[in-house]
Write an enzyme that holds these catalytic residues in place. Structure first.
Site, PDB file in Angstrom:
ATOM      1  N   TYR A 160      -8.630   6.205  -4.261  1.00 54.03           N
ATOM      2  CA  TYR A 160      -8.658   5.956  -2.818  1.00 54.03           C
ATOM      3  C   TYR A 160      -9.530   4.740  -2.483  1.00 54.03           C
ATOM      4  O   TYR A 160      -9.127   3.864  -1.708  1.00 54.03           O
ATOM      5  CB  TYR A 160      -9.171   7.196  -2.092  1.00 54.03           C
ATOM      6  N   VAL A 213     -10.460  -0.800   9.137  1.00 56.37           N
ATOM      7  CA  VAL A 213     -11.763  -1.346   9.521  1.00 56.37           C
ATOM      8  C   VAL A 213     -12.052  -2.700   8.865  1.00 56.37           C
ATOM      9  O   VAL A 213     -13.063  -3.321   9.176  1.00 56.37           O
ATOM     10  CB  VAL A 213     -12.912  -0.349   9.229  1.00 56.37           C
ATOM     11  N   SER A 241      -7.817   1.212   5.867  1.00 63.41           N
ATOM     12  CA  SER A 241      -6.909   2.286   6.269  1.00 63.41           C
ATOM     13  C   SER A 241      -5.455   1.853   6.410  1.00 63.41           C
ATOM     14  O   SER A 241      -4.566   2.698   6.477  1.00 63.41           O
ATOM     15  CB  SER A 241      -7.375   2.914   7.583  1.00 63.41           C
ATOM     16  N   LYS A 272      -3.097   3.247   3.900  1.00 64.94           N
ATOM     17  CA  LYS A 272      -2.637   4.644   3.989  1.00 64.94           C
ATOM     18  C   LYS A 272      -1.121   4.742   4.174  1.00 64.94           C
ATOM     19  O   LYS A 272      -0.515   5.728   3.742  1.00 64.94           O
ATOM     20  CB  LYS A 272      -3.366   5.365   5.132  1.00 64.94           C
TER      21      LYS A 272
END
Length: 305
Positions: free
Chosen positions: A189, A259, A61, A64
């Site tokens: 992604y 994570v 993440s 992002k």
């Protein structure tokens, strides 16, 4: 600085035993739970590190914020935030509930999975391969590391087990948030999340944001100051999932976790910080990494509040 970092890492290393590595993506379960390291890059280009800072991990993440910067550069902030909101959430990072009950079916922010998938779908490129290459090239540029690549084992593991993310993406396709091919957007992604980095890479990206979009080691302007401001603001309100408020109160540094165990932090006008600690707490944040940042923030008065 180096002695301070070493002391803080050793003081908080015991916290790694209180967390667990991510297991819902099988390949991530192979990470070393006991690893803990930090790197700091100041705005005059000085670098300091301690602990297991050379440990490699996938961005997950943390990526992002990279794709948010790129999407705004490609589309402008108005177009990006017509598809994705900028509000915090009290739900988990992979929640599907808010898509139907909040914010007119639009993801609440770009830092949760639904918002990040929608943001990635906006990145320019004729093919998924071209989009991935643009993300990789941009990440290498802002980290000053030409050797950042996708961890293919993690990518395959994510693709094979990413059922919740598929649910989020297809729901957004049904509401018009995602306009292109869903599987292609998901593939991009999964690959962006699988970019392999070190704490140093995160610290350098953090320094770019801390320096209002200018690379401290070259003086090159990469993104407009306004884009850096937007990204840092969303990191404060949404960067640590549904623990963002607590993190802001106790640490007060714009940060984004993943994570894979990484945390990227940007102290405006002062430094970028990268932390690695794969053992996670119940919210999905590095349990020892958060403690390291809390100590560093207190010792150096880094809170922006």
């Amino acid at each position: 600085m180096k002695k301070l970092l070493e002391a803080i890492v050793e003081r908080n290393r015991h916290w790694t035993s209180q967390g667990e590595v991510a297991s819902y993506i099988p390949e991530l379960s192979k990470a070393n739970r006991d690893a803990l390291g930090i790197c700091v890059v100041t705005l005059d280009g000085e670098e300091y590190s301690a602990g297991d800072y050379e440990t490699k991990f996938t961005m997950q993440s943390v990526s992002k914020i990279v794709t948010l910067m790129l999407a705004i550069l490609d589309n402008g902030k108005e177009n990006v935030f017509s598809k994705v909101g900028m509000e915090p959430t009290s739900s988990s990072f992979n929640s599907i509930v808010n898509l139907e009950t909040k914010n007119l079916n639009k993801p609440l922010n770009p830092m949760i999975n639904s918002g990040a998938i929608a943001t990635t779908a906006l990145i320019a490129g004729e093919t998924p391969e071209e989009k991935v290459e643009r993300i990789l090239k941009f990440t290498r540029r802002i980290s000053g590391n030409p050797d950042i690549y996708i961890n293919e084992d993690v990518y395959r593991s994510e693709k094979e087990t990413g059922h919740r993310n598929r649910s989020l993406a297809y729901f957004m396709k049904s509401t018009g948030v995602i306009e292109g091919n869903v599987e292609e957007s998901l593939d991009v992604y999964f690959k962006q999340c699988s970019m392999e980095v070190t704490a140093r890479d995160l610290a350098r990206i953090g320094a770019l944001l801390a320096n209002d979009g200018i690379l401290p080691w070259t003086g090159e302007k990469i993104i407009p100051r306004e884009v850096a401001r937007i990204v840092k603001t969303i990191m404060v309100t949404c960067g640590l999932y549904d623990a963002s408020g607590k993190f802001a109160v106790h640490i007060g540094i714009p940060s984004k976790s993943g994570v894979g165990g990484g945390i990227l932090s940007a102290v405006p006008g002062r430094m970028g910080i990268g932390v690695v600690g794969p053992a996670l707490d119940a919210k999905g944040n590095s349990i020892a990494g958060v403690k390291v940042l809390e100590d560093l923030s207190r010792e150096m008065d880094l809170s922006i509040f």
